[in-house]
Design an enzyme around this catalytic site. Structure first.
Site: not given
Length: 693
Positions: A104, A190, A192
């Protein structure tokens, strides 16, 4: 070059690495740019059995190189790379030969350093999207050409830096860049978080195939580290642990019992008056079975009438303070949480006094988790994370005790699912380990308190946009300036689906005059709820689609609900005055009991991570001509499915939870006196948080 607008290095740049006292051979360093998901990156890396350490973004390149880190991950963050207050960093990190993954903000930063440009788009992307990927890229090896990911950003890469190629796109927005020869990769999404379906594969590709890490970092190591830390910090002192009976505080107590002598651990359960039906009794019984003797304190009166000190105003940066209203007269969610957190500490101190213990020789233990600290923007979790909400176990008073070294938080680096794994390692019974979380403030943060409706200047225009969305198939035939805004915020695919849905179903969408907390783009949002009603049977897949689409178009909306029952003809524009009084709490307690009892009996409780039941000050179905006052309230069922409580999705009726189970909840809750309507929360996280406050 981007040295936080190019000039000087801050005095504290370099974090804990510059003294050279540690060596992290084979580990990954996560440079924290202030992301709410910073610690989720850490957890995902550790899930893959790779050691990771988090340091400030400004950590110098030479320190990273000298300490033996194998690779670098740069987190997201709430800033713009062009902002005057953009965080400083050392651009030399890109020249020391370490593989780098920028996430990001990290991708935008990387692109800018190498001569590319970033600019603010007219449309934010906040939510789950299908993106296209170049799966010949090493980072995306083994993935499909289209993948579902979480995007949450306003700025986007415009001109891609020389030497980099675009490896992922979300429509016309760059979602991934790579310079494979230098092992530099950037993703706008993202990987994660759980909402990115194959994010773990992407991280595994980076860690193992690109960076060459080996997986030798285990849960057992972390358990031993927790026990070592407790022994080292506590010594022969005593520890007061506040037990809610949930998995966090129970695992915390089990760790304390394993690390210390039994007479050193004082376990206290405080009934704050906001517990679920028969909660305190069942907590005491369950913990006794584990051999944990618990002192139960009924402190409902102290909490109802509790106060705390607060800044004069949010803008006032001086040390001046004011005394808050009592909790049972407070409507602000932040103030409610602070009063509750500080009252917990005051009662803990009273317990210490009653037991004739010396306060300076007693530690306070909490089952605080990483998401609590991240959402509270605690420095323990992240030096830069933007405040989303204050958690009751991370108030100013708790932080003061923490600064004095008087707080023990052995689970502060753990997320909820990791705590469950640790609980099983500690031989705790499965019914405790797999229990749904229940917040420390209890039902207090599941009552939306209000004295007056939340209606700002943007209320009418936003309602007009919602009307266009709900009747899109007809709206496209009538040119309107707001229609162009809707089209500008949506893709052709979105518009086609919207046409299909609104052609098949008669929908009504409107704002509700209340506000709830959410998270968008690493920052707190505190704004409207959109209600949807229909004369048709709910098409849940279509409703979930609308709940994803609406907050993208209207950034002042962070939550979307479906309202059961006939179409709402006159949306409420006022509220029922609602505070934390015994009658209000009794109504919510019964609604919560009915909903959870039905969920347990259905056998689907294990499929749902958490199910908050919320009481709102909304009275529907009143004839405005009769000027009937608002005196009833409405209930929201918030099913939530997640692996880490940092992101998640609602359970879709008919998929993760049977429609009949939801309808049974609606039927039973509707029987409770004073209930107007039942609503179902359709919102993912982000933009809505797990709880409504």
């Amino acid at each position: 070059m981007a040295l936080c607008n190019g000039d000087s290095k801050p005095e504290n740049a370099g974090g804990d690495l510059k003294d050279g006292s540690h060596h992290y051979e084979g580990a990954v360093v996560i440079l924290d740019a202030g992301a709410q998901y910073g610690k989720v990156i850490d957890r995902r890396v550790r899930e893959l059995f790779v050691q990771s350490e988090i340091f400030p973004l400004e950590t110098p390149a030479f320190a990273i190189k000298e300490q033996g880190f194998r690779a670098i991950i740069i987190s997201g963050g709430p800033n713009s790379v062009y902002a005057e207050d953009a965080p400083w960093f050392d651009p030399a990190i890109f020249t020391i030969g370490k593989p780098i993954l920028g996430i990001c903000y990290g991708m935008q930063m990387m692109n800018k350093v190498f001569g590319g440009t970033v600019h603010k788009k007219s449309v934010r992307e906040d939510g789950v999207f299908n993106i296209s990927m170049d799966n010949t890229c090493s980072l995306f090896r083994g993935l499909q050409k289209e993948e579902i990911v979480l995007l949450t950003h306003g700025d986007s890469v415009d001109k891609v830096a020389d030497g980099f190629k675009v490896v992922a796109r979300s429509g016309n927005i760059v979602a991934g860049i790579a310079n494979e020869s230098k092992k530099l990769y950037g993703v706008q999404f993202h990987p994660e978080v759980g909402l990115t379906e194959n994010g773990k594969v992407i991280l595994k590709n980076f860690l193992y195939d690109i960076a060459g890490c080996s997986g030798n970092f285990t849960v057992q190591n972390r358990e031993l580290e927790c026990i070592r830390e407790i022994k080292e910090k506590v010594g022969t002192s005593k520890v007061l642990v506040l037990l809610s009976g949930g998995v966090d505080s129970t695992v915390c107590t089990a760790l304390l019992n394993r690390a210390l002598n039994q007479d050193q651990v004082i376990a206290v359960h405080i009934d704050n008056g906001f517990m679920r039906k028969r909660e305190s009794q069942s907590v005491e019984e369950a913990l006794k079975k584990l051999g944990i003797q618990v002192k139960v304190i009924n402190a409902a009166h102290s909490f109802y009438n509790g106060t705390t000190t607060l800044p004069i105003s949010d803008e006032d940066r001086t040390p001046r303070k004011r005394i808050s209203k009592t909790l049972n007269m407070t409507t602000s969610p932040e103030e409610k949480r602070k009063i509750i957190g500080d009252t917990f500490v005051k009662i803990a101190n009273e317990v210490i006094g009653e037991m004739s213990l010396k306060p300076e020789e007693v530690f306070l233990a909490q089952g605080t988790l990483r998401p609590d600290l991240i959402e509270s923007a605690s420095l323990v979790a992240s030096g830069k994370a933007e405040l989303i909400k204050t958690h009751h176990n991370d108030t100013e008073l708790i932080r003061k005790l923490r600064e004095e070294g008087k707080v023990i938080e052995p689970l502060k680096d753990f997320h909820k699912d990791e705590v469950r794994i640790l609980g099983r390692e500690l031989d705790l019974p499965e019914e405790l380990v797999s229990r749904h979380p229940f917040p420390g403030p209890g039902l207090a943060i599941r009552v939306i308190c209000a004295e007056e409706p939340y209606i700002c200047k943007d209320f009418p225009e936003t309602n007009n946009i919602l009307k266009i969305v709900a009747d899109f198939s007809a709206s496209v035939k009538k040119p309107h300036t707001l229609l162009q805004r809707v089209k500008a915020c949506t893709t052709e695919e979105d518009q086609e689906k919207l046409m299909q849905i609104t052609s098949l179903h008669s929908l009504n969408a409107f704002l509700l005059p209340i506000k709830t907390v959410g998270v968008q783009g690493d920052c707190r949002s505190y704004s409207y709820v959109c209600g949807i009603s229909s004369k048709d049977e709910p098409d849940w897949e279509s409703l979930i689609f609308l709940a994803r689409l609406i907050p993208r178009m209207c950034h002042n909306i962070n939550r979307v609900v479906y309202i059961f029952g006939p179409p709402v003809k006159e949306p409420p524009t006022d509220v029922t005055p609602t505070f934390l009084t015994t009658g209000v709490l009794s109504t919510l307690r019964q609604a919560d009991f009915e909903a959870h009892n039905i969920l347990r009996e259905s056998g689907f409780a294990g499929k749902i991570s958490q199910m908050p039941v919320i009481l709102t000050p909304l009275h529907f179905d009143r004839d405005p001509l009769q000027k009937q006052p608002s005196c009833q309230r409405s209930v929201v069922i918030r099913t939530f499915i997640t692996s880490d409580f940092m992101t998640g999705v609602p359970a879709t009726p008919g998929n993760e939870i049977p429609v009949e189970v939801v309808l049974k909840m609606v039927t039973e809750i509707k029987k409770i006196p004073g209930i107007s309507r039942i609503m179902y929360d359709l919102t993912s996280k982000p933009p809505g948080t797990t709880e409504w406050e």
